[in-house]
Write an enzyme that holds these catalytic residues in place. Structure first.
Site, PDB file in Angstrom:
ATOM      1  N   LEU A   1      -5.253  -0.564   6.584  1.00 37.11           N
ATOM      2  CA  LEU A   1      -5.970   0.246   7.567  1.00 37.11           C
ATOM      3  C   LEU A   1      -5.023   0.791   8.629  1.00 37.11           C
ATOM      4  CD1 LEU A   1      -8.909   0.845   8.853  1.00 37.11           C
ATOM      5  CD2 LEU A   1      -8.520  -1.243  10.161  1.00 37.11           C
TER       6      LEU A   1
ATOM      7  N   PRO B   1       0.830  -1.214   0.000  1.00 40.69           N
ATOM      8  CA  PRO B   1       0.000   0.000   0.000  1.00 40.69           C
ATOM      9  C   PRO B   1       0.860   1.258   0.000  1.00 40.69           C
ATOM     10  CG  PRO B   1       0.129  -0.915   2.211  1.00 40.69           C
ATOM     11  CD  PRO B   1       0.818  -1.906   1.304  1.00 40.69           C
TER      12      PRO B   1
ATOM     13  N   HIS C   1       8.453   0.099   6.633  1.00 36.56           N
ATOM     14  CA  HIS C   1       7.642   1.151   6.001  1.00 36.56           C
ATOM     15  C   HIS C   1       8.460   1.889   4.928  1.00 36.56           C
ATOM     16  CE1 HIS C   1       3.751   3.450   6.919  1.00 36.56           C
ATOM     17  NE2 HIS C   1       4.257   4.128   5.911  1.00 36.56           N
TER      18      HIS C   1
HETATM   19  C1  LIG Z   1       4.956   7.221  -0.989  1.00 41.84           C
HETATM   20  C2  LIG Z   1       4.686   6.107  -0.039  1.00 41.84           C
HETATM   21  C3  LIG Z   1       3.508   6.059   0.653  1.00 41.84           C
HETATM   22  C4  LIG Z   1       3.243   5.027   1.532  1.00 41.84           C
HETATM   23  N1  LIG Z   1       2.051   4.976   2.164  1.00 41.84           N
HETATM   24  C5  LIG Z   1       1.769   3.953   2.977  1.00 41.84           C
HETATM   25  C6  LIG Z   1       0.511   3.851   3.605  1.00 41.84           C
HETATM   26  O1  LIG Z   1      -0.362   4.708   3.431  1.00 41.84           O
HETATM   27  N2  LIG Z   1       0.295   2.800   4.423  1.00 41.84           N
HETATM   28  C7  LIG Z   1       1.230   1.843   4.655  1.00 41.84           C
HETATM   29  O2  LIG Z   1       0.991   0.898   5.399  1.00 41.84           O
HETATM   30  N3  LIG Z   1       2.432   1.898   4.066  1.00 41.84           N
HETATM   31  C8  LIG Z   1       2.718   2.923   3.222  1.00 41.84           C
HETATM   32  N4  LIG Z   1       3.939   2.970   2.624  1.00 41.84           N
HETATM   33  C9  LIG Z   1       4.909   1.892   2.843  1.00 41.84           C
HETATM   34  C10 LIG Z   1       4.747   0.771   1.816  1.00 41.84           C
HETATM   35  O3  LIG Z   1       3.594   0.033   2.062  1.00 41.84           O
HETATM   36  C11 LIG Z   1       5.912  -0.204   1.834  1.00 41.84           C
HETATM   37  O4  LIG Z   1       6.109  -0.654   3.152  1.00 41.84           O
HETATM   38  C12 LIG Z   1       7.215   0.340   1.309  1.00 41.84           C
HETATM   39  O5  LIG Z   1       7.005   1.287   0.292  1.00 41.84           O
HETATM   40  C13 LIG Z   1       8.045  -0.795   0.764  1.00 41.84           C
HETATM   41  O6  LIG Z   1       9.280  -0.384   0.363  1.00 41.84           O
HETATM   42  P1  LIG Z   1       9.686  -0.081  -1.167  1.00 41.84           P
HETATM   43  O7  LIG Z   1       9.065   1.221  -1.521  1.00 41.84           O
HETATM   44  O8  LIG Z   1      11.168  -0.053  -1.058  1.00 41.84           O
HETATM   45  O9  LIG Z   1       9.195  -1.210  -2.052  1.00 41.84           O
HETATM   46  C14 LIG Z   1       4.215   4.011   1.742  1.00 41.84           C
HETATM   47  C15 LIG Z   1       5.409   4.062   1.038  1.00 41.84           C
HETATM   48  C16 LIG Z   1       5.661   5.082   0.159  1.00 41.84           C
HETATM   49  C17 LIG Z   1       6.967   5.096  -0.598  1.00 41.84           C
HETATM   50  O1  LIG Z   2       3.465   8.378   3.595  1.00 46.20           O
HETATM   51  C1  LIG Z   2       3.348   7.295   4.198  1.00 46.20           C
HETATM   52  O2  LIG Z   2       4.290   6.493   4.295  1.00 46.20           O
HETATM   53  C2  LIG Z   2       2.100   6.936   4.830  1.00 46.20           C
HETATM   54  O3  LIG Z   2       2.063   5.861   5.358  1.00 46.20           O
HETATM   55  C3  LIG Z   2       0.902   7.801   4.859  1.00 46.20           C
HETATM   56  C4  LIG Z   2       0.006   7.674   5.898  1.00 46.20           C
HETATM   57  C5  LIG Z   2      -1.100   8.486   5.959  1.00 46.20           C
HETATM   58  C6  LIG Z   2      -1.317   9.441   5.007  1.00 46.20           C
HETATM   59  C7  LIG Z   2      -0.438   9.567   3.971  1.00 46.20           C
HETATM   60  C8  LIG Z   2       0.670   8.734   3.884  1.00 46.20           C
END
Ligand SMILES: Cc1cc2nc3c(=O)[nH]c(=O)nc-3n(C[C@H](O)[C@H](O)[C@H](O)COP(=O)(O)O)c2cc1C
Ligand SMILES: O=C(O)C(=O)c1ccccc1
Length: 387
Positions: A136, A80, A254
């Site tokens: 979530l 996600p 993350h």
């Molecule tokens: C721009 C961005 C937004 C993200 N937003 C979320 C999120 O809303 N919720 C969440 O659980 N993880 C979020 N993540 C983490 C990703 O789910 C994931 O753990 C991570 O991107 C994996 O690493 P990678 O980008 O090297 O493949 C986000 C990552 C990025 C780069």
């Molecule tokens: O940016 C993120 O990694 C992320 O998890 C997130 C969480 C809530 C709103 C926007 C981004």
């Protein structure tokens, strides 16, 4: 091929950077603090080598894995990530159609710029059997969490991925420097619209707050959907989670965006896999960029791996087609790596096939020939399979 005939090196992030506003590129690319965890996610894979097996014969090759009662075509899913309409105006529906067409399950984010019902509908256009999970963040108001869960259920999501690595938001250095904290006009976190306590038609911010195990227990009471915990790095947390009935785990830092001193995801994987001891599937994301990364994660106990930024880069540069091509290429790459390792099935990639790079080369002792190199940090568990 001579150097002069070779094309430019494949640089998905660089190509996306050329397409995006600098502050949006930085939001996607960046990590917390000094971006150590971000860098380490990729670098840690580079410190590992795969030991191929030979003369394992031919026959069919099958990259499918079973996760929570469903067969996935490959040990790969889309992690996600927030705000796909910042990457491309077609946003999450384009990602969802592409993932479904490529046979890659999608975890759609609570912070999506498209409501979950529309994301699932797009995935099902491309493949009526597409797997979509909902990510979530538990919210402080139980009625808000309950409404989000209901929407994910009604949309047809088949699991909830609860992100637990964000009791507070990470300190994102680039966003602070750029002053990036709001979506541009016209874009919003659509899942956050019309929630209890929110004025009709308005959205509210996603709250990051220190939820506890009791809040997870309440969620367990609220829904029959499988619960997947995302962001587990400590083996003791993994053990507690499984004891409390969690259905799967995602080992993740993350994408290096929360605790900058966290280990690389793949470094945390062996201890978590050992603590879980095959009781639930262990997934991983962070730094997965090529087929060898997928194979390495599998040797260390992952059932499947997620990709975050590679999907955003592909979406930014090529829209739906770009994402489909990137995911298909990654699947193909993994299949070739599996073959080169002498494997026919993902489960054939075992813990004895991963070694740290560098000399001295781990010694082979009396157990050589049984597939159990002596003195390695990653030993296969009794029973053979790492899961
Ligand atoms: C721009 C961005 C937004 C993200 N937003 C979320 C999120 O809303 N919720 C969440 O659980 N993880 C979020 N993540 C983490 C990703 O789910 C994931 O753990 C991570 O991107 C994996 O690493 P990678 O980008 O090297 O493949 C986000 C990552 C990025 C780069
Ligand atoms: O940016 C993120 O990694 C992320 O998890 C997130 C969480 C809530 C709103 C926007 C981004």
């Amino acid at each position: 091929m001579t150097g002069s005939q070779a094309g430019p090196p494949h640089d998905p992030a660089g190509s996306a950077r050329a397409k995006l506003r600098p502050e949006h590129y930085d939001y996607f690319a960046g990590g917390a603090g000094e971006e150590t965890a971000l860098r380490e996610n990729e670098d840690a894979f580079g410190r590992l080598a795969l030991l191929p097996r030979v003369l394992r014969g031919g026959g069919d090759r099958d990259t499918r894995v079973s996760v929570l009662g469903r067969d996935w075509p490959a040990p790969l899913f889309v992690s996600p990530t927030a705000f796909h309409r910042l990457a491309h105006s077609d946003g999450e529906p384009a990602t969802a159609r592409a993932a479904a067409a490529a046979g890659v399950p999608l975890v759609t984010g609570m912070a999506a710029t498209t409501a979950v019902a529309d994301v699932v509908a797009a995935a099902r256009e491309a493949d009526p059997g597409a797997v979509v999970w909902f990510q979530l963040y538990l919210q402080p108001e139980p009625e808000v969490t309950a409404e989000l869960v209901l929407r994910a259920e009604r949309a047809g999501c088949s699991a909830l991925v609860v992100t637990v690595d964000s009791p507070v938001f990470g300190r994102r250095t680039r966003d602070l420097r750029n002053g990036f904290h709001d979506l541009p006009p016209g874009l919003a976190a659509e899942n956050m619209r019309d929630l209890p306590g929110v004025p009709p038609g308005a959205t509210r911010d996603i709250a990051m707050w220190p939820a506890g195990w009791d809040d997870l227990a309440r969620l367990r009471e609220l829904t029959d959907l499988p619960l997947v915990l995302k962001g587990v790095l400590h083996p003791e947390d993994a053990r507690v989670a499984v004891d409390r009935g969690v259905d799967a785990l995602v080992v993740s830092n993350h994408g290096g965006r929360q605790l900058d001193a966290a280990p690389a995801s793949v470094e945390a994987l062996p201890a978590v896999a050992e603590a879980v001891a095959g009781r639930v599937p262990v997934l991983l994301d962070g730094g997965v960029r090529r087929g060898t990364d997928i194979a390495l994660a599998l040797t260390l106990g992952a059932r499947a791996v997620g990709v975050g930024r590679p999907v955003l880069w592909a979406l930014a540069t090529g829209g739906e087609d770009g994402v489909r091509q990137a995911l298909t290429a990654l699947r193909d790459d993994f299949e070739q790596v599996l073959a080169l390792c002498g494997g026919h099935r993902p489960q054939d990639l075992t813990a004895d096939q991963v070694v740290p790079r560098g000399l001295p080369y781990p010694p082979y002792g009396p157990t050589a020939g049984q597939g159990t190199p002596r003195g390695l940090p990653y030993r296969p568990r009794r029973g053979g399979r790492p899961w």
